[in-house]
Design a protein around this motif. Structure first.
Motif, PDB file in Angstrom:
ATOM      1  N   PHE A  50       0.558  -1.011   0.415  1.00 46.37           N
ATOM      2  CA  PHE A  50       0.367  -0.022   0.068  1.00 46.37           C
ATOM      3  C   PHE A  50       0.904   1.261  -0.261  1.00 46.37           C
ATOM      4  O   PHE A  50      -0.021   2.085  -1.033  1.00 46.37           O
ATOM      5  CB  PHE A  50      -1.038   0.178   1.568  1.00 46.37           C
ATOM      6  N   TRP A  51       2.227   1.216   0.328  1.00 47.10           N
ATOM      7  CA  TRP A  51       2.334   3.055   0.509  1.00 47.10           C
ATOM      8  C   TRP A  51       4.252   2.909  -0.116  1.00 47.10           C
ATOM      9  O   TRP A  51       4.695   3.562  -0.338  1.00 47.10           O
ATOM     10  CB  TRP A  51       3.362   2.239   2.342  1.00 47.10           C
ATOM     11  N   TYR A  52       3.586   1.920  -1.351  1.00 49.12           N
ATOM     12  CA  TYR A  52       4.943   1.529  -2.186  1.00 49.12           C
ATOM     13  C   TYR A  52       5.320   2.541  -3.376  1.00 49.12           C
ATOM     14  O   TYR A  52       4.060   3.497  -3.594  1.00 49.12           O
ATOM     15  CB  TYR A  52       4.996   0.452  -3.454  1.00 49.12           C
ATOM     16  N   ILE A  53       6.149   3.062  -3.225  1.00 43.53           N
ATOM     17  CA  ILE A  53       6.792   4.347  -3.630  1.00 43.53           C
ATOM     18  C   ILE A  53       7.410   4.160  -5.350  1.00 43.53           C
ATOM     19  O   ILE A  53       8.077   3.625  -5.239  1.00 43.53           O
ATOM     20  CB  ILE A  53       7.413   6.002  -3.173  1.00 43.53           C
ATOM     21  N   ALA A  54       7.385   3.577  -6.310  1.00 42.37           N
ATOM     22  CA  ALA A  54       7.302   3.846  -8.174  1.00 42.37           C
ATOM     23  C   ALA A  54       8.431   4.809  -7.705  1.00 42.37           C
ATOM     24  O   ALA A  54       9.690   3.956  -8.093  1.00 42.37           O
ATOM     25  CB  ALA A  54       6.645   3.372  -8.929  1.00 42.37           C
ATOM     26  N   TYR A  68       2.461  11.472  -2.701  1.00 37.25           N
ATOM     27  CA  TYR A  68       2.717  10.301  -3.807  1.00 37.25           C
ATOM     28  C   TYR A  68       1.508  10.082  -3.623  1.00 37.25           C
ATOM     29  O   TYR A  68       1.023   9.638  -4.221  1.00 37.25           O
ATOM     30  CB  TYR A  68       4.002  10.356  -3.856  1.00 37.25           C
ATOM     31  N   ILE A  69       1.907   9.573  -2.001  1.00 36.12           N
ATOM     32  CA  ILE A  69       0.858   8.224  -1.840  1.00 36.12           C
ATOM     33  C   ILE A  69      -0.705   9.129  -1.244  1.00 36.12           C
ATOM     34  O   ILE A  69      -2.043   8.428  -1.808  1.00 36.12           O
ATOM     35  CB  ILE A  69       0.692   7.693   0.062  1.00 36.12           C
ATOM     36  N   PHE A  70      -0.639  10.304  -1.497  1.00 31.43           N
ATOM     37  CA  PHE A  70      -1.933  11.154  -1.358  1.00 31.43           C
ATOM     38  C   PHE A  70      -2.343  10.618  -2.914  1.00 31.43           C
ATOM     39  O   PHE A  70      -3.477  10.926  -2.521  1.00 31.43           O
ATOM     40  CB  PHE A  70      -2.424  12.149  -0.083  1.00 31.43           C
ATOM     41  N   ILE A  71      -1.680  11.174  -3.831  1.00 33.45           N
ATOM     42  CA  ILE A  71      -2.181  11.687  -5.173  1.00 33.45           C
ATOM     43  C   ILE A  71      -3.392   9.776  -5.494  1.00 33.45           C
ATOM     44  O   ILE A  71      -4.221   9.950  -6.715  1.00 33.45           O
ATOM     45  CB  ILE A  71      -1.401  11.869  -6.015  1.00 33.45           C
ATOM     46  N   LYS A  72      -1.882   8.239  -4.526  1.00 31.19           N
ATOM     47  CA  LYS A  72      -2.052   7.561  -5.857  1.00 31.19           C
ATOM     48  C   LYS A  72      -3.589   6.702  -3.901  1.00 31.19           C
ATOM     49  O   LYS A  72      -3.721   5.312  -4.633  1.00 31.19           O
ATOM     50  CB  LYS A  72      -1.369   6.764  -5.283  1.00 31.19           C
ATOM     51  N   LEU A  73      -3.595   7.772  -3.208  1.00 29.50           N
ATOM     52  CA  LEU A  73      -5.008   7.207  -2.370  1.00 29.50           C
ATOM     53  C   LEU A  73      -6.093   6.039  -3.524  1.00 29.50           C
ATOM     54  O   LEU A  73      -6.112   5.392  -3.077  1.00 29.50           O
ATOM     55  CB  LEU A  73      -5.159   7.683  -1.209  1.00 29.50           C
ATOM     56  N   LEU A  77      -7.027   2.472  -2.328  1.00 21.74           N
ATOM     57  CA  LEU A  77      -8.245   2.407  -1.960  1.00 21.74           C
ATOM     58  C   LEU A  77      -8.503   1.121  -2.545  1.00 21.74           C
ATOM     59  O   LEU A  77      -9.451   0.045  -2.101  1.00 21.74           O
ATOM     60  CB  LEU A  77      -8.627   3.095  -1.441  1.00 21.74           C
ATOM     61  N   GLN A  78      -9.136   1.250  -3.631  1.00 23.34           N
ATOM     62  CA  GLN A  78      -9.571   0.169  -4.375  1.00 23.34           C
ATOM     63  C   GLN A  78      -9.229  -1.032  -4.807  1.00 23.34           C
ATOM     64  O   GLN A  78      -9.855  -2.133  -5.050  1.00 23.34           O
ATOM     65  CB  GLN A  78      -9.658   0.883  -5.956  1.00 23.34           C
ATOM     66  N   PHE A  79      -7.898  -0.772  -5.223  1.00 27.16           N
ATOM     67  CA  PHE A  79      -7.078  -2.401  -5.020  1.00 27.16           C
ATOM     68  C   PHE A  79      -7.133  -3.297  -4.062  1.00 27.16           C
ATOM     69  O   PHE A  79      -6.591  -4.090  -3.908  1.00 27.16           O
ATOM     70  CB  PHE A  79      -5.779  -2.324  -5.343  1.00 27.16           C
ATOM     71  N   LEU A  80      -7.447  -2.273  -3.048  1.00 24.75           N
ATOM     72  CA  LEU A  80      -7.253  -2.947  -1.878  1.00 24.75           C
ATOM     73  C   LEU A  80      -8.758  -4.046  -2.077  1.00 24.75           C
ATOM     74  O   LEU A  80      -9.142  -5.357  -1.046  1.00 24.75           O
ATOM     75  CB  LEU A  80      -7.268  -2.437  -0.011  1.00 24.75           C
ATOM     76  N   LYS A  81      -9.918  -4.124  -2.300  1.00 30.56           N
ATOM     77  CA  LYS A  81     -11.144  -4.409  -2.508  1.00 30.56           C
ATOM     78  C   LYS A  81     -10.536  -5.904  -3.371  1.00 30.56           C
ATOM     79  O   LYS A  81     -11.162  -6.815  -3.138  1.00 30.56           O
ATOM     80  CB  LYS A  81     -12.075  -4.152  -3.247  1.00 30.56           C
TER      81      LYS A  81
END
Length: 369
Positions: A50-54, A68-73, A77-81
């Protein structure tokens, strides 16, 4: 026998999960005790954190990391499902070693105990990706005193680059029984001087339609639909899907988040739902090997498109092996000429049944050596 398998594990891909399940299920059906090695090297699993930074430039400062995390959030969150559904499938259906391994050296240092080790299937030897350069996927960590087998390992490409040939040859030469999924893979190894190579089917074909149907998970879809599985946002696939929808009135359903023209998208669903979507579709359009495989298993009306990356050989070989090569769509003209419900599965099934028998024979003979 106690058997350990190694493959691309928990990579949140339908085909990868289902082929992993199939090999374990078939081995257990033969009264072996089989489980997969919980092998998750950084290059395969870090991107699912979840916290990965590419983009590494954002790692330098806390504020850039947070930005970066905020932009990807929203996306994450969708991917967590999706991740939860895949993890539940693995928990319920794929027996895994308790210990987590992250490198070939870790596997060597603390060898997961077994009588027999099997590498495969899927694209474990595809040097287009890092896993094809990882000695663990060639059972490098297993001592020669143990039986080492490859089952349906795939290069997924037509030829190796020169700088990887010595690595591949030295590692595969140490296997006691070698099988690959495509005829092109056999040619690659024969060109390296490795002659004792058998071509077999992907593990999903080791289980029959009835066995797969027990695993599927119902979805609330009451209308007829076209199932689209497209990794590349191929414009030709979109043209064909919309053309058939206009002609038939069937909805378009997908599991690719990049497919924006679908009427419904089940991207967040797991492997059992994927089986359901293929089995109940009126028509399947894909550039995915395993969408093709399950279309054949469930005897669906389908077509195949090439991928943009150099991994088309696996789909082409499968279609050729059962005399369905005319289902590979190459251009607009072939779309315009294609007719629905023209597949007669009597002939393909004869070829397929013979290939299934020979694949099972190879595996049984290798295990009994």
């Amino acid at each position: 026998m106690n058997i350990k398998t190694i493959t691309c594990h928990e990579v949140y891909n339908y085909g990868a999960s289902l082929q992993e399940y199939a090999l374990l299920a078939y081995l257990n059906k033969l009264d072996h005790k089989a489980e997969t090695i919980h092998y998750k090297p950084a290059y395969l699993c870090d991107r699912y954190d979840f916290w990965y930074i590419a983009n590494k430039k954002y790692e330098k400062f806390f504020i850039t990391k947070a930005f970066y995390i905020f932009i990807k959030l929203p996306e994450r969150l969708q991917f967590l499902k999706r991740k939860k559904n895949f993890d539940n499938f693995s928990k319920n259906h794929i027996k895994t070693t308790k210990k987590l391994y992250k490198s070939n050296d870790e596997l060597k240092t603390n060898l997961p105990e077994a009588d027999i080790y099997i590498c495969g299937s899927d694209q474990i030897w595809n040097s287009f990706f890092q896993n094809g350069k990882d000695p663990a996927f060639y059972l490098n960590f297993v001592p020669q005193t143990k039986l080492k087998i490859s089952y349906a390992a795939s290069f997924a490409i037509d030829k190796l680059e020169n700088n990887i040939k010595d690595f591949v040859k030295s590692n595969i030469s140490n296997l006691h029984h070698i099988s690959v999924r495509e005829s092109s893979g056999k040619t690659i190894l024969e060109d390296l001087g490795i002659k004792n190579v058998t071509q077999v089917l992907d593990p999903v074909f080791l289980l029959n339609k009835k066995e797969w149907s027990k695993l599927e998970k119902d979805l609330e879809i009451i209308e007829d639909y076209i199932f689209v599985y497209d990794f590349d946002s191929n414009p030709l696939i979109q043209i064909m899907a919309k053309k058939i929808k206009k002609k038939t009135g069937w909805k378009i359903i997908s599991v690719n988040k990049n497919i924006k023209y679908s009427d419904r998208n089940f991207w967040h669903k797991g492997p059992s739902s994927f089986l359901n979507l293929v089995k109940n579709a009126k028509f399947v359009i894909s550039n995915s090997f395993h969408a093709v495989a399950f279309s054949i298993i469930f005897e669906k009306d389908f077509v195949v498109f090439n991928r943009t990356s150099s991994i088309n050989t696996r789909m082409r070989d499968l279609l050729n092996s059962i005399s369905l090569n005319d289902l590979l769509i190459l251009d607009q003209n072939m779309i315009d000429k294609h007719k629905l419900n023209t597949i007669n599965y009597n002939v393909p099934n004869k070829f397929l049944n013979n290939l299934i028998i020979s694949s099972k024979t190879y595996l049984k003979d290798a295990l009994e050596n």
